[in-house]
Design an enzyme around this catalytic site. Structure first.
Site, PDB file in Angstrom:
ATOM      1  N   CYS A   1     -15.177  26.778  21.632  1.00  0.00           N
ATOM      2  CA  CYS A   1     -14.252  26.458  22.738  1.00  0.00           C
ATOM      3  C   CYS A   1     -12.791  26.543  22.289  1.00  0.00           C
ATOM      4  O   CYS A   1     -11.974  27.170  22.938  1.00  0.00           O
ATOM      5  CB  CYS A   1     -14.501  25.056  23.272  1.00  0.00           C
ATOM      6  N   HIS A   2     -12.476  25.864  21.186  1.00  0.00           N
ATOM      7  CA  HIS A   2     -11.069  25.652  20.824  1.00  0.00           C
ATOM      8  C   HIS A   2     -10.386  26.881  20.218  1.00  0.00           C
ATOM      9  O   HIS A   2      -9.169  26.891  20.081  1.00  0.00           O
ATOM     10  CB  HIS A   2     -10.925  24.456  19.891  1.00  0.00           C
TER      11      HIS A   2
ATOM     12  N   CYS B   1     -16.874  23.517  17.255  1.00  0.00           N
ATOM     13  CA  CYS B   1     -15.487  23.320  17.696  1.00  0.00           C
ATOM     14  C   CYS B   1     -14.895  24.668  18.093  1.00  0.00           C
ATOM     15  O   CYS B   1     -14.251  24.821  19.131  1.00  0.00           O
ATOM     16  CB  CYS B   1     -14.637  22.729  16.580  1.00  0.00           C
TER      17      CYS B   1
ATOM     18  N   CYS C   1       0.847  -1.216   0.000  1.00  0.00           N
ATOM     19  CA  CYS C   1       0.000   0.000   0.000  1.00  0.00           C
ATOM     20  C   CYS C   1       0.871   1.251   0.000  1.00  0.00           C
ATOM     21  O   CYS C   1       1.875   1.311   0.708  1.00  0.00           O
ATOM     22  CB  CYS C   1      -0.898  -0.003   1.231  1.00  0.00           C
TER      23      CYS C   1
ATOM     24  N   ARG D   1     -11.100  10.479  18.732  1.00  0.00           N
ATOM     25  CA  ARG D   1     -11.104  11.690  19.554  1.00  0.00           C
ATOM     26  C   ARG D   1     -12.126  12.704  19.032  1.00  0.00           C
ATOM     27  O   ARG D   1     -12.801  13.371  19.816  1.00  0.00           O
ATOM     28  CB  ARG D   1      -9.692  12.301  19.603  1.00  0.00           C
TER      29      ARG D   1
ATOM     30  N   CYS E   1      -6.857   0.438   1.760  1.00  0.00           N
ATOM     31  CA  CYS E   1      -5.890  -0.546   1.253  1.00  0.00           C
ATOM     32  C   CYS E   1      -6.222  -1.965   1.708  1.00  0.00           C
ATOM     33  O   CYS E   1      -5.922  -2.931   1.001  1.00  0.00           O
ATOM     34  CB  CYS E   1      -4.476  -0.170   1.686  1.00  0.00           C
TER      35      CYS E   1
ATOM     36  N   CYS F   1     -15.447  14.140  21.045  1.00  0.00           N
ATOM     37  CA  CYS F   1     -15.789  15.558  21.148  1.00  0.00           C
ATOM     38  C   CYS F   1     -17.250  15.787  20.748  1.00  0.00           C
ATOM     39  O   CYS F   1     -17.991  16.445  21.466  1.00  0.00           O
ATOM     40  CB  CYS F   1     -14.883  16.376  20.231  1.00  0.00           C
TER      41      CYS F   1
END
Lengths: 267, 184
Positions: free
Chosen positions: A180-181, A177, A77, A221, A113, A225
């Site tokens: 806050c971020h 997102c 691959c 992750r 792959c 969130c």
């Protein structure tokens, strides 16, 4: 290392975590979560001589060299730097792949792959296997400088979609997102520090989370969130994950950020 | 000539249609995340859509109308009392599925696992319990966007995360002198 042995080791490790975590939450003063993670990491090294993340790397390595129905291994691959090249590929992903004519992150590329090169049917591909293989390949970009620079029109389109997702406020908690971020980067949600993409948000995945006793990839992750802001998590290998990852890592690239030790050890 | 007319028609069509090409592509990306994800992301109300479009910074001329529309979404308890039972208020405040207030605010001094994105609410009751204070506190909790458009603080009452009665209980948790948030 055999898979059975991995699970036994993980079981012992989990017991240790559980005991450690109990002590952690019953403290009078909150501990710094990163200091606590480093303390736990040290404890694992001293007790077992190995970190949980390394067990996933070992499992991923076995799966990487396992032959699929087509008789081929994942050595066939192209992960972004040509067939068989793993060194530093995670640091340049997501990118456009001419063979699929789409932008793929590492997890999606592994998933692709396993089908196109190895001949697995989608229903035969276990999520845990993709996670382990992703972790193995990512370990070749430990502490590497992030180099996600959208150039191909499909990559630029993904960046723009990711930015739109980043600012989209939705769900019963009115979240996005960005709210806050970006606006509150450097502050905490309960005890968790919140970072912006320019501060390197996302540079620690794949990571072993001792509080959950689980390995989390970037897609895991992102899903975590979304769930925590009352939006159902998107399905794996979707454009949502890929677009958001392009956006975050392109911003981190502009700020000159690097990955942590991969797989990372965190709370 | 005919070609020009077709082109003009095409441009007019794009201009008049509800959805531009970027929006259409964006919605396709949302659908790639699965039905449940797309459904919630596409069910934005007018306020959420405006905040997204303007990246949480509304143009000044839109603000008065926005605030008025948000204010109109506020519902009040049937008995008219805006200050309820602080004991139940504390439960709603702490519950991650309802208020989840500790995510961003400090509250009772003994709780150390609090977030820092919002101002500390410890000793909030020092403002007293005059009617304007109680009313402001109630309305702010029920619909924060009626005061600060696109704030991080979500519209818990509007979305039914807590009822008008539970909002009054939250007010009591913040303002009642007996509440542990105000105890020294």
């Amino acid at each position: 290392m055999g898979r059975k042995r991995r699970w036994i080791l993980l079981g012992v490790v989990a017991l240790g975590t559980w005991a450690g975590f109990g002590a952690y939450t019953q403290q009078q003063k909150p501990l710094d979560p990163f200091e606590e993670a480093m303390r736990q990491r040290q404890m694992y090294l001293e007790t077992f001589g190995v970190l949980p993340g390394e067990l996933f790397v070992e499992e991923g390595k076995e799966l990487f060299f396992r032959k699929g129905p087509s008789g081929k291994t994942l050595e066939e691959c192209d992960f972004g730097k040509g067939k068989g090249v793993l060194e530093g590929v995670y640091a340049i992903l997501p990118k456009y792949f001419p063979d699929t004519k789409r932008v793929e992150d590492l997890e999606t590329r592994v998933y692709t792959c396993m089908q196109t090169v190895q001949g697995f049917k989608p229903s035969e591909i276990k999520r845990d296997e993709v996670k382990a293989i992703t972790t193995y390949i990512a370990s070749f970009s430990s502490k590497a400088r992030i180099q996600v620079v959208p150039k191909h029109p499909a990559e630029l389109a993904m960046y723009n979609l990711g930015r739109e997702l980043w600012y989209t406020r939705a769900g019963a908690r009115d979240m996005s997102c960005a709210v806050c971020h970006d606006q509150y980067a450097g502050q905490r949600v309960r005890l968790s520090p919140v970072r912006s993409p320019k501060q390197g948000l996302g540079n620690e995945w794949p990571a072993y989370r001792f509080e959950e006793d689980k390995l989390y990839t970037m897609q895991d992750r992102i899903d975590f969130c979304y769930e925590s802001i009352a939006i159902p998590k998107p399905e794996f290998y979707s454009e949502v994950h890929i677009a958001l990852t392009v956006y975050m890592l392109a911003e981190a690239t502009k700020a000159g950020r690097s990955f942590e030790e991969l797989p990372f050890f965190t709370r | 000539m005919r070609r020009k007319a077709v082109l003009l028609g095409l441009l007019l069509g794009i201009g008049l249609s509800q959805m531009g090409p970027f929006r259409a592509r964006f919605e396709a990306a949302l659908h790639s995340g699965g039905h449940e994800f797309a459904q919630v992301m596409l069910a934005q109300d007018k306020g959420q859509a405006l905040c997204s479009q303007y990246r949480d910074k509304l143009p000044p001329d839109l603000i008065p109308g926005f605030l008025a529309e948000q204010k109109a979404l506020i519902k009040y308890p049937a008995n008219g009392k805006l200050m309820g039972d602080w004991r139940n208020g504390e439960k709603v405040f702490t519950d991650p599925k309802r208020g989840n207030c500790y995510a961003c605010h400090a509250g009772v001094p003994e709780e150390v696992a609090y977030g820092t994105m919002g101002p500390s609410l410890t000793a909030y009751g020092q403002r007293g319990t005059a009617e304007p204070v109680v009313r402001y506190t109630y309305e702010k909790i029920y619909n924060a966007w009626a005061f600060v458009p696109c704030s991080l603080m979500y519209r818990g009452g509007v979305h039914g995360l807590f009822t008008p009665e539970e909002t009054a209980d939250l007010v009591a948790f913040l303002l009642d002198p007996e509440s542990p948030i105000n105890r020294r």
